[in-house]
Design a protein around this motif. Structure first.
Motif, PDB file in Angstrom:
ATOM      1  N   ALA A 139       0.461  -1.488  -0.084  1.00  0.00           N
ATOM      2  CA  ALA A 139      -0.016  -0.315   0.047  1.00  0.00           C
ATOM      3  C   ALA A 139       0.937   1.035  -0.056  1.00  0.00           C
ATOM      4  O   ALA A 139       0.571   2.463  -0.569  1.00  0.00           O
ATOM      5  CB  ALA A 139      -1.109  -0.196   0.919  1.00  0.00           C
ATOM      6  N   THR A 145      -0.195   4.982  -2.686  1.00  0.00           N
ATOM      7  CA  THR A 145      -1.393   5.142  -1.738  1.00  0.00           C
ATOM      8  C   THR A 145      -0.884   5.517   0.508  1.00  0.00           C
ATOM      9  O   THR A 145       0.068   4.979   0.595  1.00  0.00           O
ATOM     10  CB  THR A 145      -2.657   4.838  -2.036  1.00  0.00           C
ATOM     11  OG1 THR A 145      -3.584   5.383  -1.468  1.00  0.00           O
ATOM     12  CG2 THR A 145      -2.597   3.352  -1.427  1.00  0.00           C
ATOM     13  N   ASN A 146      -1.497   6.905   0.413  1.00  0.00           N
ATOM     14  CA  ASN A 146      -1.687   6.849   1.418  1.00  0.00           C
ATOM     15  C   ASN A 146      -2.757   6.019   2.626  1.00  0.00           C
ATOM     16  O   ASN A 146      -3.455   6.436   3.376  1.00  0.00           O
ATOM     17  CB  ASN A 146      -1.213   8.263   1.838  1.00  0.00           C
ATOM     18  CG  ASN A 146       0.453   9.312   1.723  1.00  0.00           C
ATOM     19  OD1 ASN A 146       0.500   8.727   2.497  1.00  0.00           O
ATOM     20  ND2 ASN A 146       0.054  10.104   1.414  1.00  0.00           N
ATOM     21  N   ASN A 147      -3.836   5.775   1.760  1.00  0.00           N
ATOM     22  CA  ASN A 147      -5.325   5.830   2.291  1.00  0.00           C
ATOM     23  C   ASN A 147      -5.228   4.084   2.718  1.00  0.00           C
ATOM     24  O   ASN A 147      -4.417   3.765   1.967  1.00  0.00           O
ATOM     25  CB  ASN A 147      -6.243   4.904   1.292  1.00  0.00           C
ATOM     26  CG  ASN A 147      -6.461   6.719   0.630  1.00  0.00           C
ATOM     27  OD1 ASN A 147      -6.584   7.830   1.173  1.00  0.00           O
ATOM     28  ND2 ASN A 147      -6.914   7.030  -0.946  1.00  0.00           N
ATOM     29  N   THR A 148      -5.593   3.614   3.944  1.00  0.00           N
ATOM     30  CA  THR A 148      -5.479   2.410   4.622  1.00  0.00           C
ATOM     31  C   THR A 148      -7.613   1.817   4.231  1.00  0.00           C
ATOM     32  O   THR A 148      -8.326   2.676   3.720  1.00  0.00           O
ATOM     33  CB  THR A 148      -5.300   2.452   5.620  1.00  0.00           C
ATOM     34  OG1 THR A 148      -5.820   2.896   6.749  1.00  0.00           O
ATOM     35  CG2 THR A 148      -3.830   2.876   5.967  1.00  0.00           C
ATOM     36  N   SER A 149      -7.725   0.070   4.893  1.00  0.00           N
ATOM     37  CA  SER A 149      -8.829   0.096   4.534  1.00  0.00           C
ATOM     38  C   SER A 149      -9.300  -0.677   5.937  1.00  0.00           C
ATOM     39  O   SER A 149      -7.641  -1.251   6.614  1.00  0.00           O
ATOM     40  CB  SER A 149      -9.344  -1.085   3.544  1.00  0.00           C
ATOM     41  OG  SER A 149     -10.019  -2.124   4.061  1.00  0.00           O
ATOM     42  N   SER A 150     -10.178  -0.813   6.653  1.00  0.00           N
ATOM     43  CA  SER A 150     -10.073  -1.198   7.746  1.00  0.00           C
ATOM     44  C   SER A 150     -10.032  -2.787   7.142  1.00  0.00           C
ATOM     45  O   SER A 150      -9.723  -4.305   8.709  1.00  0.00           O
ATOM     46  CB  SER A 150     -11.704  -0.619   7.940  1.00  0.00           C
ATOM     47  OG  SER A 150     -13.086  -2.100   7.237  1.00  0.00           O
ATOM     48  N   ILE A 168      -8.123  -1.468  -0.712  1.00  0.00           N
ATOM     49  CA  ILE A 168      -7.944   0.323  -1.184  1.00  0.00           C
ATOM     50  C   ILE A 168      -8.260   0.528  -3.003  1.00  0.00           C
ATOM     51  O   ILE A 168      -8.307  -0.062  -3.771  1.00  0.00           O
ATOM     52  CB  ILE A 168      -6.570   0.486  -1.006  1.00  0.00           C
ATOM     53  CG1 ILE A 168      -7.100   0.071   0.847  1.00  0.00           C
ATOM     54  CG2 ILE A 168      -6.869   1.730  -1.092  1.00  0.00           C
ATOM     55  CD1 ILE A 168      -5.652   0.183   1.320  1.00  0.00           C
ATOM     56  N   GLU A 169      -9.066   1.468  -3.285  1.00  0.00           N
ATOM     57  CA  GLU A 169      -9.371   1.911  -4.213  1.00  0.00           C
ATOM     58  C   GLU A 169      -8.264   2.323  -4.922  1.00  0.00           C
ATOM     59  O   GLU A 169      -8.524   3.974  -4.273  1.00  0.00           O
ATOM     60  CB  GLU A 169     -10.717   2.195  -4.820  1.00  0.00           C
ATOM     61  CG  GLU A 169     -11.355   3.050  -6.011  1.00  0.00           C
ATOM     62  CD  GLU A 169     -12.390   3.803  -6.553  1.00  0.00           C
ATOM     63  OE1 GLU A 169     -12.492   4.502  -7.668  1.00  0.00           O
ATOM     64  OE2 GLU A 169     -13.205   3.487  -6.154  1.00  0.00           O
ATOM     65  N   ILE A 170      -7.198   1.838  -5.396  1.00  0.00           N
ATOM     66  CA  ILE A 170      -6.156   3.224  -6.333  1.00  0.00           C
ATOM     67  C   ILE A 170      -6.417   3.959  -7.060  1.00  0.00           C
ATOM     68  O   ILE A 170      -6.107   5.147  -6.874  1.00  0.00           O
ATOM     69  CB  ILE A 170      -5.144   2.034  -6.535  1.00  0.00           C
ATOM     70  CG1 ILE A 170      -4.401   0.920  -4.801  1.00  0.00           C
ATOM     71  CG2 ILE A 170      -3.937   3.042  -6.819  1.00  0.00           C
ATOM     72  CD1 ILE A 170      -4.229   1.803  -3.807  1.00  0.00           C
ATOM     73  N   GLN A 206      -4.416  -4.448   1.519  1.00  0.00           N
ATOM     74  CA  GLN A 206      -4.118  -4.943   1.879  1.00  0.00           C
ATOM     75  C   GLN A 206      -3.249  -6.137   2.806  1.00  0.00           C
ATOM     76  O   GLN A 206      -4.224  -6.827   2.826  1.00  0.00           O
ATOM     77  CB  GLN A 206      -3.677  -4.234   2.788  1.00  0.00           C
ATOM     78  CG  GLN A 206      -4.682  -3.483   4.000  1.00  0.00           C
ATOM     79  CD  GLN A 206      -4.880  -1.921   4.373  1.00  0.00           C
ATOM     80  OE1 GLN A 206      -4.040  -1.405   3.957  1.00  0.00           O
ATOM     81  NE2 GLN A 206      -5.846  -2.493   5.698  1.00  0.00           N
TER      82      GLN A 206
END
Length: 389
Positions: free
Chosen positions: A178, A182-187, A209-211, A219
């Motif tokens: 990840a 991206t800097n986003n994460t998923s639960s 996570i939608e890139i 992830q």
């Protein structure tokens, strides 16, 4: 098809494996054990199920009531009942309850396969859709660059080839795919999702996570304990579901192989083994290739990618090939500045250096995978031809 296999707890793993052998690689199979309360079909979303197989030692009268309730109103799943030789009265009772086929024990896999195929035909699944490709990336030794290459090739396939791509970070400890994108994460993580008995395509998309609109990342778990209880069959089922939704499923695989990783590699259309022109890496890739040979992988399934290749390096491609006794499929140039900037920013390299040597090399791999070039590549090739270069 989505298939539920409900077995008596007395059934051995060999019995279940014999039944599993008749399924297609595209089938989504969920295994459940019979409980003290019976079949307990309420454990799954019956509306999404195509086939229920009951693997019983003998006919259980309570099953007749459960099956009859399932088949009382359409649409209902097809049902195959496996048990010891039944009397005519028992066979009639099963058929009246709504069972499609009764298979007598001892099991004849060919007979079961014919029954499953008949149901598959009725469901319009006798001609399975074109299956997507599974691409596995594996470092011969830690730090060879498999995560960087897999994440960036996925980005190119999604953004420049308009393919739907899922990247699965299969590292159960320290997975960081990840961070390259991206800097986003998923639960959710790959370990948590894969263990869901009712996993489907919507759950897979929601947990990723939608890139980009066409590019999703599943992830790795953020702590090793979250992977407790994860089995090879879970990963096999997850990949089967992903192939229904995506053109390419890319596996970022750990270099230390276990049963889970090998199951994913078994699924792979192509395995890219990433190495570097350094003797410690070459010794490691030789060991990996020997293992793949023992696993009976076809030679053309495995491709060796020589990463961070420098023209001033001591080892030439010819020396590397002689050392590992296999042809190098692709070389990735050692464009250190752009590579490090991409990693530090957490952005695909084509976003920060569209025309870098690494970007060009990755596009060549994508072109080989898809069998076609992007419009930009065709234009560049045409200009070079026009200029005589």
């Amino acid at each position: 098809m989505k298939i539920i296999l409900i077995s008596d707890i007395t059934k051995s793993s060999e019995d279940k494996a014999e039944i599993q052998s008749v399924f297609s690689g595209l089938d989504q199979v969920i295994e459940l054990d019979r409980t003290a309360q019976g079949l307990r079909v309420d454990r799954v979303d019956i509306a999404s199920v195509d086939l229920i197989i009951v693997n019983a030692s003998k006919l259980v009268p309570e099953d007749l009531r459960t099956i009859a309730s399932l088949t009382s109103s359409p649409p209902w799943p097809a049902i195959i009942y496996i048990s010891e030789t039944s009397t005519n009265d028992e066979l009639l009772a099963l058929m009246r309850a709504g069972v499609n086929d009764v298979i007598n024990l001892p099991l004849n896999p060919a007979e079961l396969k014919q029954a499953v195929d008949r149901i598959r035909f009725k469901h319009g699944a006798s001609r399975p859709k074109t299956e997507g490709q599974v691409l596995a990336f594996l470092s011969s030794k830690g730090g060879a660059g498999a995560t960087f290459l897999s994440s960036n090739i996925g980005y190119i396939l999604a953004t420049e080839y308009n393919q739907r791509v899922l990247l699965i970070d299969l590292h159960m400890q320290g997975g960081d795919a990840a961070f390259y994108l991206t800097n986003n994460t998923s639960s959710s993580s790959v370990a948590e999702l894969a263990k869901h008995s009712d996993l489907d395509q919507m759950m897979l998309l929601t947990g990723s996570i939608e890139i980009e609109p066409n590019y999703f990342l599943l992830q790795a778990p953020d702590s090793p304990e979250k992977s407790a209880g994860l089995q090879a069959s879970h990963i096999d089922n997850l990949i089967a579901i992903a192939l229904k939704e995506f053109d390419f499923v890319i596996i970022d695989s750990p270099h230390i192989l276990d049963g889970i990783t090998i199951k994913a590699l078994d699924r792979a259309t192509t395995i890219f083994v990433i190495t570097q022109p350094i003797m410690t890496y070459l010794r490691a890739v030789t060991n990996v290739l020997h293992l793949f040979n023992r696993l009976d992988y076809e030679p053309n399934k495995v491709r060796v990618v020589l990463n961070r290749m420098d023209e001033v390096g001591v080892l030439s491609i010819a020396k590397v090939e002689d050392s590992i006794q296999k042809k190098i499929s692709t070389t990735i140039p050692n464009d250190f500045k752009n590579g490090v900037e991409s990693v530090n920013l957490g952005l695909p390299i084509t976003k920060i250096a569209f025309k870098s040597p690494i970007s060009d090399a990755l596009r060549a791999i994508a072109a080989d995978i898809t069998g076609r070039q992007t419009q930009a590549q065709v234009k560049t090739s045409w200009i070079k031809t026009l200029l005589g270069k």
